[in-house]
Design an enzyme around this catalytic site. Structure first.
Site, mmCIF file in Angstrom:
data_model
loop_
_atom_site.group_PDB
_atom_site.id
_atom_site.type_symbol
_atom_site.label_atom_id
_atom_site.label_comp_id
_atom_site.label_asym_id
_atom_site.label_seq_id
_atom_site.Cartn_x
_atom_site.Cartn_y
_atom_site.Cartn_z
ATOM 1 C CE1 TYR A 1 5.941 7.116 0.577
ATOM 2 C CE2 TYR A 1 6.200 6.505 -1.737
ATOM 3 C CZ TYR A 1 5.550 6.370 -0.525
ATOM 4 O OH TYR A 1 4.518 5.471 -0.401
ATOM 5 N N GLY A 2 9.851 6.128 0.501
ATOM 6 C CA GLY A 2 10.129 4.692 0.384
ATOM 7 C C GLY A 2 9.726 4.066 -0.940
ATOM 8 C CB CYS B 1 -8.143 -0.004 -2.327
ATOM 9 S SG CYS B 1 -8.177 1.358 -3.481
ATOM 10 N N GLY B 2 -7.518 -0.870 1.120
ATOM 11 C CA GLY B 2 -7.828 -1.910 2.099
ATOM 12 C C GLY B 2 -6.989 -3.163 1.957
ATOM 13 C CB THR C 1 -2.065 -3.192 4.715
ATOM 14 O OG1 THR C 1 -1.085 -2.910 3.720
ATOM 15 C CG2 THR C 1 -1.362 -3.612 5.992
ATOM 16 C CG ASP D 1 3.034 -3.779 -1.390
ATOM 17 O OD1 ASP D 1 1.931 -3.491 -1.900
ATOM 18 O OD2 ASP D 1 4.060 -3.115 -1.601
ATOM 19 C CB ALA E 1 1.831 9.115 7.521
ATOM 20 N NE ARG E 2 2.752 4.189 2.382
ATOM 21 C CZ ARG E 2 2.181 3.298 1.591
ATOM 22 N NH1 ARG E 2 2.317 2.018 1.833
ATOM 23 N NH2 ARG E 2 1.445 3.669 0.569
ATOM 24 N NE ARG F 1 -10.112 4.530 -1.947
ATOM 25 C CZ ARG F 1 -10.297 4.785 -0.658
ATOM 26 N NH1 ARG F 1 -11.278 5.592 -0.267
ATOM 27 N NH2 ARG F 1 -9.514 4.249 0.248
HETATM 28 C C1 SPV Z 1 1.805 1.314 -2.753
HETATM 29 O O1 SPV Z 1 1.649 2.525 -2.898
HETATM 30 O O2 SPV Z 1 1.284 0.468 -3.497
HETATM 31 C C2 SPV Z 1 2.624 0.832 -1.647
HETATM 32 C C3 SPV Z 1 3.547 1.767 -1.058
HETATM 33 O O3 SPV Z 1 2.589 -0.311 -1.312
HETATM 34 S S1 SPV Z 1 4.777 2.136 -2.154
HETATM 35 O O4 SPV Z 1 5.992 1.534 -1.653
HETATM 36 O O5 SPV Z 1 4.856 3.576 -2.205
HETATM 37 O O6 SPV Z 1 4.478 1.598 -3.447
HETATM 38 MN MN MN Z 2 1.733 -1.495 -2.861
#
Ligand code: SPV
Ligand code: MN
Length: 627
Positions: free
Chosen positions: A224-225, A276-277, A279, A293, A390-391, A422
């Site tokens: 997972y990324g 929570c909005g 992006t 981010d 999902a991304r 939120r």
């Molecule tokens: C987050 O969850 O805050 C993200 C995705 O931006 S992650 O890369 O999973 O952190």
């Molecule tokens: Mn993030």
């Protein structure tokens, strides 16, 4: 080993061609590092990736060849699946490795450094057998800038290496230029043993360990990324640590430009917990995105300047639709290098996600394998077509609203900072703090949010998440809050601080705002930064006047904004606000021994203002009471 023998060793391990690429970087400890991990993880093959288009194309091809990504109908599009139980950041197994005597406080997950290094190296031992190791170089932030942090990634996942191409600035040439002056971060990742779907199987040994001393992050048995793409959340921890030592900030914030009158552009950063909005705010139609981010903030010539260490988006796809998100929608439908993860692949090799326009398919392929409507998992839970987390992963060059300043080596000047969570029942949709300290404490340090699908665990539980950065803090929370207070105190005219809440509801549970209302809130904030609009003083902050919002709703959304709606949205809910103060105070008193005393003083003042207002006006106070 001396440098000559290291190069010889490299040649034997990675082959002539790869060794040549490494030799061009005059950095003995980098060569040592690569020798060490090739010897320890024992991949079948190694590929050293430069910034050349051929090398980059090779990485993508390998991700597909190895089956970590599948090609989709639209040219350039691929899909990647993470294992069914590997769908979000694993907070429990993400730990700082601390030397004796170092304590980050009880809300930061940590373990002893020696034991952690031993455990992770045991897991890494021989883990890459049968895999190819990719060695990649990137630069966090614009190249050759005060903000730049070089980084090297070792990963046996083509998916991770490919994602990083879309998300980060190429850094091989930067390493060549810097040579041994490069103070780089290191990321070592292995997906571990894979099943027939090419997803990590040994979830019991999933670990993300952060060693601040060596500025190295290890991540194993996960794909997972958020757990693996080293330069994303993993790099935030050492970057926060560096920032605190050097007097700047690494924040979980978007950066965007908001258009004001006469072609003015005012830049904002915004911190929101996942889902929570964040992006969608940075992508509001008509405005410009610098990043969605992460932000690095530095003081230059008496103002705060911000840059985006990334250059792409790893964004949540659920709910993205043509009407609310036309820009992302357009990008996601263009034939370009885009990775979808954990969506549903339809029978015609397209993709579907929850909340996409159009009919929900009844069958397809998703993170659970072959999927059909009504399919249940081992625990009897119905499996949705796509995972809520999902991304999509794309290069921001695909976005027509990309701000031209993305690669400015000096970043952009920050006019305002926005905190959003939120919150179903407490905070008004929009307010401005009285000043820097009040904003840092009551909006940033007190940021609360109901949990979402972006991390493993129960959803809908209210959690305090200071600056939405709690998951990534590499220093004690009290010291982090103190750093924020100091940061703005040094400025003659610090950015305004705002809070937004897109999730306020009425007693029956209905949302009080439309998703698109945030476009108006941005315009109001932009005017406030330039002192061009008045506001109403309430016990918790400055709120907009009805007339101003009415005008902005008409101008921005061509929408009539009714006075009763305004009154309901901006009613100060006193008991709920007092309860929130109690929760925040309890959190700091019980878990954060190094809390700056200012925090308690500012909360006390806010409590006193709310109590006085309640005496005068009652528990639910419409904005007109304060005019
Ligand atoms: C987050 O969850 O805050 C993200 C995705 O931006 S992650 O890369 O999973 O952190
Ligand atoms: Mn993030």
């Amino acid at each position: 080993m001396d440098e000559g023998s290291i190069i010889e060793r490299l040649r034997a391990l990675v082959g002539e061609e790869n060794a040549k690429k490494l030799e061009k970087i005059d950095h003995p400890s980098l060569h040592h590092l690569i020798v060490r991990y090739v010897e320890h993880c024992r991949p079948d093959r190694v590929f050293v990736c430069t910034d050349s288009p051929e090398d980059i194309a090779y990485v993508r091809r390998e991700a597909i060849r190895a089956g970590e990504e599948l090609e989709l109908a639209l040219e350039g599009h691929t899909v990647h699946f993470d294992g069914y139980y590997d769908q979000a950041r694993d907070k429990k197994n993400t730990k700082f490795l601390l030397p004796p005597g170092v304590d980050l406080g009880s809300d930061i997950n940590a373990m002893g450094r020696a034991a952690g290094l031993e455990e992770i190296h045991d897991i890494l031992n021989g883990i890459m057998a049968g895999h190819q190791l990719f060695v990649r170089f990137f630069c966090l932030g614009p190249l050759n800038s005060i903000f730049s942090i070089p980084a090297v990634q070792l990963t046996d996942s083509g998916y991770v290496a490919h994602s990083e191409d879309l998300l980060y600035r190429q850094g091989y040439e930067e390493f060549v230029r810097l040579g041994r002056a490069a103070r780089f971060l290191t990321f070592v990742h292995s997906a571990g043993e894979l099943d027939e779907r090419k997803t990590s199987t040994d979830i019991a040994h999933r670990r993300v360990y952060i060693d601040l001393e060596d500025e190295t992050v290890y991540s194993v048995n996960t794909q997972y990324g958020g757990n693996t793409i080293g330069l994303k959340k993993l790099a935030m921890r050492p970057a926060i640590n560096r920032a605190s030592k050097e007097g700047w900030l690494t924040e979980h914030m978007f950066i965007m430009g908001v258009h004001g009158p006469h072609n003015r552009v005012t830049y904002f950063t915004g911190a929101f917990p996942s889902l929570c909005g964040k992006t969608s705010t940075s992508m509001v139609t008509g405005e410009r995105i610098v990043g969605d981010d992460i932000a690095y903030l530095r003081i230059m010539d008496g103002v705060i300047r911000a840059t985006n260490p990334e250059r792409g988006i790893f964004g949540i796809i659920q709910g993205v639709n043509a009407k609310d998100d036309p820009l992302i929608w357009g990008a996601l439908h263009s034939p370009a290098d885009i990775i979808f993860s954990n969506v549903l692949v339809t029978e015609d090799n397209g993709v579907y996600w929850i909340g996409k326009n159009g009919e929900e398919p009844r069958t397809g392929l998703n993170h659970s394998g072959a999927w059909y409507l009504g399919k249940k998992d081992a625990d009897g839970n119905e499996i949705p077509p796509s995972h809520p987390n999902a991304r999509f992963t794309l290069d921001m060059q695909l976005l027509e609203n990309l701000d031209p300043e993305l690669n400015n080596p000096n970043g952009v000047t920050v006019g305002g900072i926005i905190y959003g969570g939120r919150d179903s029942d407490t905070k008004v949709p929009l307010e401005e703090s009285f000043n820097w300290v009040h904003g840092v404490i009551t909006m940033g340090a007190a940021l609360e949010s109901e949990t979402t699908a972006a991390t493993l665990g129960q959803e809908g539980v209210r959690k305090i998440n200071p600056m939405s950065n709690l998951d990534f803090l590499a220093i004690p929370l009290g010291a982090y809050v103190a750093g924020h207070l100091r940061f703005g105190a040094a400025l003659p005219n610090p950015p305004r601080i705002f809070s937004v809440n897109y999730f306020i509801r009425d007693k029956r549970g209905n949302f009080l705002n439309d998703k698109t209302d945030k476009a108006v809130w941005l315009k109001w904030m932009e005017r406030r930064v330039h002192s061009e609009v008045e506001a109403i003083l309430t016990p918790t902050g400055f709120i907009p006047r009805y007339e101003d919002l009415k005008e902005l709703f008409a101008a921005v959304l061509n929408k009539r904004y009714a006075e009763p709606a305004y009154r309901q949205q901006f009613t100060v809910r006193v008991a709920e606000n007092l309860a929130r103060i109690e929760r925040v105070e309890r959190f700091y008193r019980t878990t954060v021994p190094d809390t700056p005393p200012t925090l308690y003083a500012v909360l006390d003042e806010q409590r006193a203002r709310l109590e006085a207002a309640r005496k005068r006006y009652g528990a639910y106070i419409p904005p007109s009471a304060f005019e």
